[in-house]
Motif scaffolding. Structure first.
Motif, PDB file in Angstrom:
ATOM      1  N   GLN A  20      -3.795  22.244   3.221  1.00 25.61           N
ATOM      2  CA  GLN A  20      -2.523  22.494   2.552  1.00 25.61           C
ATOM      3  C   GLN A  20      -1.714  23.492   3.372  1.00 25.61           C
ATOM      4  OE1 GLN A  20      -2.816  23.390  -1.631  1.00 25.61           O
ATOM      5  NE2 GLN A  20      -0.995  24.673  -1.557  1.00 25.61           N
ATOM      6  N   GLN A  52       4.836  12.575  -1.962  1.00 23.24           N
ATOM      7  CA  GLN A  52       3.734  12.226  -2.858  1.00 23.24           C
ATOM      8  C   GLN A  52       4.082  12.471  -4.321  1.00 23.24           C
ATOM      9  OE1 GLN A  52       0.717  10.900  -1.519  1.00 23.24           O
ATOM     10  NE2 GLN A  52       2.153  10.770   0.182  1.00 23.24           N
ATOM     11  N   GLN A  55       2.921  17.211  -8.129  1.00 18.89           N
ATOM     12  CA  GLN A  55       1.514  17.423  -8.438  1.00 18.89           C
ATOM     13  C   GLN A  55       1.297  18.899  -8.738  1.00 18.89           C
ATOM     14  OE1 GLN A  55      -0.618  16.019  -4.993  1.00 18.89           O
ATOM     15  NE2 GLN A  55       0.105  13.925  -5.221  1.00 18.89           N
ATOM     16  N   ASN A  56       0.753  19.198  -9.889  1.00 14.50           N
ATOM     17  CA  ASN A  56       0.441  20.569 -10.291  1.00 14.50           C
ATOM     18  C   ASN A  56       1.657  21.490 -10.206  1.00 14.50           C
ATOM     19  OD1 ASN A  56      -2.300  19.873 -10.682  1.00 14.50           O
ATOM     20  ND2 ASN A  56      -2.707  20.177  -8.515  1.00 14.50           N
ATOM     21  N   GLU A  59       6.333  19.971  -5.612  1.00 16.32           N
ATOM     22  CA  GLU A  59       6.783  18.746  -4.965  1.00 16.32           C
ATOM     23  C   GLU A  59       5.919  18.589  -3.721  1.00 16.32           C
ATOM     24  OE1 GLU A  59      10.949  16.737  -3.436  1.00 16.32           O
ATOM     25  OE2 GLU A  59      10.875  18.881  -3.835  1.00 16.32           O
ATOM     26  N   SER A  60       5.181  17.516  -3.650  1.00 20.49           N
ATOM     27  CA  SER A  60       4.139  17.356  -2.641  1.00 20.49           C
ATOM     28  C   SER A  60       4.530  16.336  -1.571  1.00 20.49           C
ATOM     29  CB  SER A  60       2.855  16.913  -3.348  1.00 20.49           C
ATOM     30  OG  SER A  60       1.820  16.721  -2.437  1.00 20.49           O
ATOM     31  N   GLU A  62       2.964  14.605   2.308  1.00 14.20           N
ATOM     32  CA  GLU A  62       1.810  14.470   3.196  1.00 14.20           C
ATOM     33  C   GLU A  62       2.287  14.065   4.581  1.00 14.20           C
ATOM     34  OE1 GLU A  62      -2.543  12.340   3.529  1.00 14.20           O
ATOM     35  OE2 GLU A  62      -1.391  12.156   1.691  1.00 14.20           O
TER      36      GLU A  62
END
Length: 71
Positions: A20, A52, A55-56, A59-60, A62
């Protein structure tokens, strides 16, 4: 009854090869963040940036290396 909701910026997080990476700057595009990290991880130079979703609470994104044949 009026509720005053202020918009809040969503924090972004970037992933590559199971690791990460924090956001460098909200003022940078995801491609600019990839270019920043490519200085440390040269294999990211030609990587794709894939959103992606959320998530949690983040803003994700990859980073995915492009796989191709040489020659």
């Amino acid at each position: 009854m009026t509720t005053n909701h202020q918009p809040q910026a969503v924090e972004r997080v970037f992933f590559y090869n199971g690791r990460q990476f924090p956001d460098v700057s909200r003022d940078m595009t995801p491609d600019q963040v990839r270019a920043f990290y490519a200085n440390i991880h040269p294999e990211l130079t030609n990587a794709a940036v894939e959103p992606q979703g959320f998530q949690n609470g983040f803003e994700s994104y990859e980073f995915r290396r492009n796989v191709g044949s040489k020659g």
